[in-house]
Design an enzyme around this catalytic site. Sequence first.
Site, PDB file in Angstrom:
ATOM      1  N   SER A 147      43.087  36.865  32.649  1.00 16.53           N
ATOM      2  CA  SER A 147      42.470  37.955  31.884  1.00 16.53           C
ATOM      3  C   SER A 147      42.557  37.700  30.382  1.00 16.53           C
ATOM      4  O   SER A 147      41.641  38.074  29.627  1.00 16.53           O
ATOM      5  CB  SER A 147      43.078  39.307  32.257  1.00 16.53           C
ATOM      6  OG  SER A 147      44.384  39.432  31.748  1.00 16.53           O
ATOM      7  N   ARG A 202      58.725  17.318  35.258  1.00 19.28           N
ATOM      8  CA  ARG A 202      58.103  17.920  34.078  1.00 19.28           C
ATOM      9  C   ARG A 202      57.463  16.865  33.165  1.00 19.28           C
ATOM     10  O   ARG A 202      56.394  17.090  32.596  1.00 19.28           O
ATOM     11  CB  ARG A 202      59.204  18.657  33.295  1.00 19.28           C
ATOM     12  CG  ARG A 202      58.766  19.936  32.663  1.00 19.28           C
ATOM     13  CD  ARG A 202      59.867  20.540  31.832  1.00 19.28           C
ATOM     14  NE  ARG A 202      60.939  21.179  32.572  1.00 19.28           N
ATOM     15  CZ  ARG A 202      60.823  22.250  33.333  1.00 19.28           C
ATOM     16  NH1 ARG A 202      59.639  22.807  33.499  1.00 19.28           N
ATOM     17  NH2 ARG A 202      61.850  22.776  33.947  1.00 19.28           N
ATOM     18  N   HIS A 255      53.069  36.301  25.007  1.00 24.51           N
ATOM     19  CA  HIS A 255      54.201  36.688  25.850  1.00 24.51           C
ATOM     20  C   HIS A 255      54.275  38.211  25.927  1.00 24.51           C
ATOM     21  O   HIS A 255      54.127  38.887  24.899  1.00 24.51           O
ATOM     22  CB  HIS A 255      55.505  36.115  25.276  1.00 24.51           C
ATOM     23  CG  HIS A 255      56.690  36.444  26.122  1.00 24.51           C
ATOM     24  ND1 HIS A 255      56.950  35.779  27.313  1.00 24.51           N
ATOM     25  CD2 HIS A 255      57.654  37.372  25.986  1.00 24.51           C
ATOM     26  CE1 HIS A 255      58.041  36.299  27.857  1.00 24.51           C
ATOM     27  NE2 HIS A 255      58.489  37.264  27.068  1.00 24.51           N
ATOM     28  N   THR A 301      57.388  26.309  20.560  1.00 22.38           N
ATOM     29  CA  THR A 301      58.390  25.307  20.197  1.00 22.38           C
ATOM     30  C   THR A 301      59.158  24.954  21.470  1.00 22.38           C
ATOM     31  O   THR A 301      58.995  25.640  22.497  1.00 22.38           O
ATOM     32  CB  THR A 301      59.348  25.858  19.124  1.00 22.38           C
ATOM     33  OG1 THR A 301      59.885  27.100  19.600  1.00 22.38           O
ATOM     34  CG2 THR A 301      58.643  26.096  17.798  1.00 22.38           C
ATOM     35  N   GLN A 354      46.876  45.298  24.995  1.00 19.65           N
ATOM     36  CA  GLN A 354      47.200  44.843  23.634  1.00 19.65           C
ATOM     37  C   GLN A 354      47.113  43.318  23.528  1.00 19.65           C
ATOM     38  O   GLN A 354      46.674  42.782  22.512  1.00 19.65           O
ATOM     39  CB  GLN A 354      48.583  45.338  23.214  1.00 19.65           C
ATOM     40  CG  GLN A 354      48.709  46.843  23.168  1.00 19.65           C
ATOM     41  CD  GLN A 354      47.674  47.471  22.252  1.00 19.65           C
ATOM     42  OE1 GLN A 354      47.438  46.985  21.149  1.00 19.65           O
ATOM     43  NE2 GLN A 354      47.030  48.522  22.711  1.00 19.65           N
TER      44      GLN A 354
HETATM   45  C1  GAR Z   1      50.148  37.894  30.694  1.00 21.03           C
HETATM   46  O1  GAR Z   1      50.751  39.172  30.696  1.00 21.03           O
HETATM   47  C2  GAR Z   1      50.914  36.937  29.795  1.00 21.03           C
HETATM   48  O2  GAR Z   1      51.448  37.563  28.660  1.00 21.03           O
HETATM   49  C3  GAR Z   1      52.002  36.481  30.713  1.00 21.03           C
HETATM   50  O3  GAR Z   1      51.376  36.313  31.951  1.00 21.03           O
HETATM   51  C4  GAR Z   1      50.281  37.224  32.063  1.00 21.03           C
HETATM   52  C5  GAR Z   1      49.063  36.426  32.429  1.00 21.03           C
HETATM   53  O4  GAR Z   1      47.970  37.263  32.681  1.00 21.03           O
HETATM   54  N1  GAR Z   1      52.600  35.285  30.213  1.00 21.03           N
HETATM   55  C6  GAR Z   1      53.895  35.021  30.261  1.00 21.03           C
HETATM   56  O5  GAR Z   1      54.703  35.743  30.799  1.00 21.03           O
HETATM   57  C7  GAR Z   1      54.317  33.709  29.610  1.00 21.03           C
HETATM   58  N2  GAR Z   1      55.696  33.742  29.256  1.00 21.03           N
HETATM   59  P1  GAR Z   1      46.487  36.697  32.649  1.00 21.03           P
HETATM   60  O6  GAR Z   1      46.473  35.443  33.551  1.00 21.03           O
HETATM   61  O7  GAR Z   1      45.656  37.797  33.235  1.00 21.03           O
HETATM   62  O8  GAR Z   1      46.136  36.361  31.236  1.00 21.03           O
END
Ligand code: GAR
Length: 212
Positions: free
Chosen positions: A13, A61, A105, A137, A169
């Site tokens: 999204s 990794r 995040h 980072t 947001q």
């Molecule tokens: C989002 O809420 C993003 O902030 C989070 O995963 C979701 C992905 O949603 N990311 C993390 O937690 C990274 N640390 P999306 O695939 O619908 O954009």
Amino acid sequence: MKSLVILISGRGSNMQALIEAGLPGRIAAVISNKPGVEGLEIARMHGIETRVVDQRAYADRVTFGAALAEEIDSCQPDLVILAGFMRILGDAFVNRYQGRLMNVHPSLLPAFPGLDTHTRALQAGVKIHGCTVHFVTPQVDHGPIIIQAAIQVLPDDTAETLAARVLQQEHRIYPEAVRWFMEGRLRLVNNHVEVSGAIADNSVLYSPGLRK
Ligand code: GAR
């Protein structure tokens, strides 16, 4: 014109919000570390090239990061975007894209790095929660903050209701941060982000060090 590559792992999204924001740049490719995820289909529907670097095909990794970097570099992007990319990237990968690798995040970093941010925010009893766009980072969910948006935590919030409001947001601030980058308005000074030029939306809270 600058270009970017978006890395996803799932729903996509945030990627969709970036695609639909009409950014002043070209989205060269969307790359997933998992085949068959919803976000890939959304990207294809928008006519964007998609690729998969399946993390299961790599022993560790380092080899996964090298394969991913090879795919990214073949697109020669100015910026690499993590949009719900849920695989931790190694130091070599992160350092390769220093200053041009961004993440979103779902918390107000440095609070709640890692997973389950909304549940942890509720458990901690915070009254304000939100999301952060930052440069990546080697330390996961750290790095210079570009933009943050805050929301109020309501008494009857659940992890799901919080996640939904925070996600709204994310969809506002990520395109804004990417736009600043594409317009050449972001600067890293002593590990702090500075943004030059006019800032449109004062309902968003910005990182310290903002320059008008
Ligand atoms: C989002 O809420 C993003 O902030 C989070 O995963 C979701 C992905 O949603 N990311 C993390 O937690 C990274 N640390 P999306 O695939 O619908 O954009």
